[in-house]
Design a protein around this motif. Structure first.
Motif, PDB file in Angstrom:
ATOM      1  N   GLN A 209       0.871  -1.171   0.000  1.00 28.10           N
ATOM      2  CA  GLN A 209       0.000   0.000   0.000  1.00 28.10           C
ATOM      3  C   GLN A 209       0.908   1.220   0.000  1.00 28.10           C
ATOM      4  O   GLN A 209       1.450   1.601   1.028  1.00 28.10           O
ATOM      5  N   GLY A 210       1.111   1.818  -1.163  1.00 26.20           N
ATOM      6  CA  GLY A 210       2.037   2.923  -1.276  1.00 26.20           C
ATOM      7  C   GLY A 210       1.452   4.231  -0.794  1.00 26.20           C
ATOM      8  O   GLY A 210       0.243   4.442  -0.811  1.00 26.20           O
ATOM      9  N   SER A 211       2.343   5.102  -0.325  1.00 24.79           N
ATOM     10  CA  SER A 211       1.962   6.453   0.123  1.00 24.79           C
ATOM     11  C   SER A 211       0.845   6.417   1.158  1.00 24.79           C
ATOM     12  O   SER A 211      -0.052   7.252   1.158  1.00 24.79           O
ATOM     13  N   THR A 212       0.927   5.425   2.019  1.00 24.07           N
ATOM     14  CA  THR A 212      -0.065   5.302   3.085  1.00 24.07           C
ATOM     15  C   THR A 212       0.617   5.505   4.429  1.00 24.07           C
ATOM     16  O   THR A 212       1.497   4.727   4.798  1.00 24.07           O
ATOM     17  N   THR A 213       0.256   6.565   5.122  1.00 25.54           N
ATOM     18  CA  THR A 213       0.798   6.812   6.445  1.00 25.54           C
ATOM     19  C   THR A 213       0.016   5.986   7.461  1.00 25.54           C
ATOM     20  O   THR A 213      -1.182   6.157   7.612  1.00 25.54           O
ATOM     21  N   ARG A 222     -10.690 -11.026   6.003  1.00 23.00           N
ATOM     22  CA  ARG A 222     -11.167 -10.356   4.801  1.00 23.00           C
ATOM     23  C   ARG A 222     -10.440  -9.069   4.487  1.00 23.00           C
ATOM     24  O   ARG A 222     -10.243  -8.733   3.323  1.00 23.00           O
ATOM     25  N   TYR A 223     -10.012  -8.314   5.510  1.00 24.18           N
ATOM     26  CA  TYR A 223      -9.466  -6.981   5.278  1.00 24.18           C
ATOM     27  C   TYR A 223      -8.195  -6.726   6.082  1.00 24.18           C
ATOM     28  O   TYR A 223      -7.952  -7.344   7.129  1.00 24.18           O
ATOM     29  N   LEU A 224      -7.416  -5.750   5.580  1.00 26.46           N
ATOM     30  CA  LEU A 224      -6.316  -5.153   6.313  1.00 26.46           C
ATOM     31  C   LEU A 224      -6.761  -3.770   6.766  1.00 26.46           C
ATOM     32  O   LEU A 224      -7.318  -3.003   5.980  1.00 26.46           O
ATOM     33  N   TYR A 225      -6.533  -3.454   8.035  1.00 25.14           N
ATOM     34  CA  TYR A 225      -6.911  -2.163   8.612  1.00 25.14           C
ATOM     35  C   TYR A 225      -5.637  -1.451   9.074  1.00 25.14           C
ATOM     36  O   TYR A 225      -4.666  -2.087   9.478  1.00 25.14           O
ATOM     37  N   TRP A 226      -5.668  -0.113   9.052  1.00 28.11           N
ATOM     38  CA  TRP A 226      -4.546   0.633   9.597  1.00 28.11           C
ATOM     39  C   TRP A 226      -5.029   1.910  10.273  1.00 28.11           C
ATOM     40  O   TRP A 226      -6.052   2.482   9.912  1.00 28.11           O
ATOM     41  N   ALA A 227      -4.262   2.322  11.288  1.00 30.54           N
ATOM     42  CA  ALA A 227      -4.501   3.594  11.972  1.00 30.54           C
ATOM     43  C   ALA A 227      -3.686   4.658  11.260  1.00 30.54           C
ATOM     44  O   ALA A 227      -2.456   4.563  11.179  1.00 30.54           O
ATOM     45  N   GLY A 228      -4.368   5.654  10.704  1.00 29.46           N
ATOM     46  CA  GLY A 228      -3.701   6.694   9.937  1.00 29.46           C
ATOM     47  C   GLY A 228      -3.773   8.038  10.616  1.00 29.46           C
ATOM     48  O   GLY A 228      -3.890   8.124  11.850  1.00 29.46           O
ATOM     49  N   ASN A 229      -3.716   9.105   9.822  1.00 29.64           N
ATOM     50  CA  ASN A 229      -3.803  10.460  10.356  1.00 29.64           C
ATOM     51  C   ASN A 229      -5.264  10.811  10.605  1.00 29.64           C
ATOM     52  O   ASN A 229      -5.970  11.232   9.690  1.00 29.64           O
ATOM     53  N   SER A 230      -5.716  10.606  11.808  1.00 29.09           N
ATOM     54  CA  SER A 230      -7.083  10.899  12.255  1.00 29.09           C
ATOM     55  C   SER A 230      -8.132   9.999  11.594  1.00 29.09           C
ATOM     56  O   SER A 230      -9.323  10.255  11.713  1.00 29.09           O
ATOM     57  N   THR A 231      -7.710   8.933  10.914  1.00 31.04           N
ATOM     58  CA  THR A 231      -8.653   8.012  10.276  1.00 31.04           C
ATOM     59  C   THR A 231      -8.227   6.569  10.513  1.00 31.04           C
ATOM     60  O   THR A 231      -7.084   6.287  10.883  1.00 31.04           O
ATOM     61  N   ILE A 232      -9.170   5.656  10.262  1.00 28.81           N
ATOM     62  CA  ILE A 232      -8.869   4.240  10.157  1.00 28.81           C
ATOM     63  C   ILE A 232      -9.029   3.860   8.684  1.00 28.81           C
ATOM     64  O   ILE A 232     -10.083   4.096   8.085  1.00 28.81           O
ATOM     65  N   GLY A 233      -7.969   3.319   8.099  1.00 29.05           N
ATOM     66  CA  GLY A 233      -8.018   2.899   6.708  1.00 29.05           C
ATOM     67  C   GLY A 233      -8.308   1.416   6.583  1.00 29.05           C
ATOM     68  O   GLY A 233      -8.178   0.649   7.546  1.00 29.05           O
ATOM     69  N   ALA A 235      -8.318  -1.995   3.419  1.00 30.58           N
ATOM     70  CA  ALA A 235      -8.156  -2.500   2.057  1.00 30.58           C
ATOM     71  C   ALA A 235      -8.421  -3.993   2.061  1.00 30.58           C
ATOM     72  O   ALA A 235      -8.342  -4.653   3.112  1.00 30.58           O
ATOM     73  N   ASP A 236      -8.751  -4.538   0.891  1.00 33.23           N
ATOM     74  CA  ASP A 236      -8.847  -5.984   0.756  1.00 33.23           C
ATOM     75  C   ASP A 236      -7.474  -6.595   1.006  1.00 33.23           C
ATOM     76  O   ASP A 236      -6.435  -5.929   0.893  1.00 33.23           O
ATOM     77  N   LEU A 237      -7.440  -7.892   1.294  1.00 33.77           N
ATOM     78  CA  LEU A 237      -6.183  -8.538   1.627  1.00 33.77           C
ATOM     79  C   LEU A 237      -5.206  -8.580   0.457  1.00 33.77           C
ATOM     80  O   LEU A 237      -4.009  -8.773   0.659  1.00 33.77           O
ATOM     81  N   ASP A 238      -5.703  -8.415  -0.772  1.00 28.89           N
ATOM     82  CA  ASP A 238      -4.791  -8.356  -1.909  1.00 28.89           C
ATOM     83  C   ASP A 238      -4.342  -6.927  -2.199  1.00 28.89           C
ATOM     84  O   ASP A 238      -3.659  -6.668  -3.192  1.00 28.89           O
ATOM     85  N   GLY A 239      -4.709  -5.981  -1.334  1.00 24.99           N
ATOM     86  CA  GLY A 239      -4.308  -4.592  -1.484  1.00 24.99           C
ATOM     87  C   GLY A 239      -5.262  -3.736  -2.284  1.00 24.99           C
ATOM     88  O   GLY A 239      -5.088  -2.524  -2.351  1.00 24.99           O
ATOM     89  N   SER A 240      -6.277  -4.359  -2.874  1.00 26.73           N
ATOM     90  CA  SER A 240      -7.217  -3.598  -3.703  1.00 26.73           C
ATOM     91  C   SER A 240      -8.271  -2.913  -2.842  1.00 26.73           C
ATOM     92  O   SER A 240      -8.384  -3.159  -1.639  1.00 26.73           O
ATOM     93  N   SER A 241      -9.049  -2.060  -3.489  1.00 21.69           N
ATOM     94  CA  SER A 241     -10.174  -1.351  -2.847  1.00 21.69           C
ATOM     95  C   SER A 241      -9.745  -0.608  -1.590  1.00 21.69           C
ATOM     96  O   SER A 241     -10.453  -0.623  -0.567  1.00 21.69           O
ATOM     97  N   ALA A 242      -8.584   0.028  -1.657  1.00 22.26           N
ATOM     98  CA  ALA A 242      -8.076   0.752  -0.490  1.00 22.26           C
ATOM     99  C   ALA A 242      -8.942   1.967  -0.183  1.00 22.26           C
ATOM    100  O   ALA A 242      -9.319   2.722  -1.085  1.00 22.26           O
ATOM    101  N   SER A 243      -9.253   2.148   1.097  1.00 20.76           N
ATOM    102  CA  SER A 243     -10.029   3.287   1.559  1.00 20.76           C
ATOM    103  C   SER A 243      -9.302   3.902   2.752  1.00 20.76           C
ATOM    104  O   SER A 243      -9.519   3.492   3.896  1.00 20.76           O
ATOM    105  N   PRO A 244      -8.403   4.882   2.519  1.00 24.85           N
ATOM    106  CA  PRO A 244      -7.635   5.471   3.622  1.00 24.85           C
ATOM    107  C   PRO A 244      -8.497   6.133   4.683  1.00 24.85           C
ATOM    108  O   PRO A 244      -8.055   6.281   5.821  1.00 24.85           O
ATOM    109  N   SER A 245      -9.713   6.550   4.317  1.00 23.56           N
ATOM    110  CA  SER A 245     -10.619   7.183   5.285  1.00 23.56           C
ATOM    111  C   SER A 245     -11.853   6.317   5.478  1.00 23.56           C
ATOM    112  O   SER A 245     -12.974   6.812   5.509  1.00 23.56           O
TER     113      SER A 245
END
Length: 371
Positions: A209-213, A222-233, A235-245
């Motif tokens: 997941q490029g350029s993802t803080t 089913r999914y990968l989750y991350w804690a970002g800048n004031s959001t929870i991001g 994406a699908d496990l293959d990296g697709s359908s990324a939603s940073p917010s």
């Protein structure tokens, strides 16, 4: 078994995060709705967060580090459940133990789930560790100082500090049966991103997941989750359908956790394949077996193989199931043929491993050779 798939149903599963901005543990539904940034109040600069089928755990790093715990509904919060954990900054749990990172001392500690039998020196020699994760076979941690992912057996033996060389400064960490994921900080010349590798440490992709803080990471079936800048991001496990917010306005999330979902269910189109009689050395027409995920969550399929005493008489002609992931209702197909090497009856098993808690799917193969 770590992170038992059956402990939390999808109807009661949530995403949790340690909210440094409000000194709380926050929670939302898996679809990102019903955000509660004040789910558990009274934390003190919380960082790591983990969940099992009974409790939520987090690290209070304000003042003297403490491990806290509450029931899954947020009740009976104990902000000082465990003390004497050094400068703890993150934690993880399995069905038997709590593990935590003492970042200043370069150690991984361990205790029983009830907080007894603490061992602050369970693993030593880490280089500025920031995160720890566990699966059914290994314990993993980030060495942000040396830019590596470490790994050890659950007994604490077999320590490999450079199991994965990220080349950067890994911070957050998540593992499941399909891969190892980590967040790269902006230190050591890295561009903020999420990296990924195969379970054996191969196939390193620094820009999964490029350029993802991201700080903390979590993963379910089913999914990968991350804690970002004031959001929870997410994406699908293959990296697709990324939603940073995926979850906006999450405060100041420092770590994220998710309830384990039940695994998929592997259902065969037939319990057996009978190839009938075939001349020795000849090859039968192909027969197909369809595997359907009849469960409510993803089915992760391992390497399909033919096993048993007469396995050499059966040939996998094609296979689009091995090392794949089937969404609910998804299918894959295995095509097999029979080539007897000697007269008489032959039998073997088409073994289809997966994360189905019922175990490997075994399909009986049979046929008869003649001269």
């Amino acid at each position: 078994m770590a992170a038992c798939w059956l402990l939390a149903s999808q109807a009661s599963a949530y995403v949790y995060w340690a909210n440094e901005g409000t000194n709380t543990i926050s929670r939302a539904n898996l679809d990102g709705t019903s955000v509660d940034t004040n789910f558990i109040a009274g934390a003190n600069a919380p960082r790591g967060v983990a969940v099992d089928g009974h409790h939520i755990y987090w690290v209070n790093v304000g003042g003297t580090s403490k491990i806290a715990r509450a029931n899954l509904d947020g009740s009976e919060a104990n902000q000082s459940f465990m003390t004497g954990v050094g400068v703890a900054v993150s934690l993880t749990v399995d069905s038997d133990h709590i593990y935590w990172v003492d970042g200043d001392a370069g150690k991984i500690g361990r205790a029983s789930l009830d907080g007894s039998d603490p061992n602050p020196n369970f693993i030593t020699g880490a280089d500025e560790p920031t995160q720890v994760r566990v699966d059914s076979g290994y314990l993993y941690w980030t060495n942000s100082g040396s830019g590596t992912i470490g790994r050890a057996d659950l007994s604490g033996s077999g320590v490999v500090q450079n199991f994965i060389d990220t080349g950067y400064s890994p911070r957050g960490l998540a593992v499941n049966g399909g891969g190892i994921y980590w967040s790269n900080s902006n230190g050591m010349g890295a561009t903020a991103s999420i990296g990924r590798a195969n379970p054996d440490g191969s196939g390193v992709d620094q820009n999964f997941q490029g350029s993802t803080t991201a700080t903390g990471l979590a993963v379910d079936g089913r999914y990968l989750y991350w804690a970002g800048n004031s959001t929870i991001g997410r994406a699908d496990l293959d990296g697709s359908s990324a939603s940073p917010s995926f979850i906006p306005s999450a405060g100041v999330p420092a770590a994220v956790a998710v309830d384990a979902l039940p695994a998929g269910t592997a259902t065969p189109s037939s319990p057996s394949l009978d190839f009938g009689r075939q001349l020795v050395g000849g090859l039968t027409d192909p027969q197909s077996l369809t595997v359907t995920n009849s469960g409510s969550n993803n089915l992760q399929v391992g390497l399909v193989d033919v096993e048993g005493g007469d396995s050499r008489d059966f040939v996998i002609a094609s296979d689009d199931c091995s090392q794949g992931t089937l969404a609910p209702g998804g299918t894959c197909t295995i095509v097999a043929r029979f080539r007897p090497h000697a007269p008489g009856n032959s039998a073997a098993t088409l073994a289809i491993p997966s994360n189905d808690p019922a175990g490997p799917l075994d399909v009986r193969l049979s046929g008869g050779g003649y001269q």
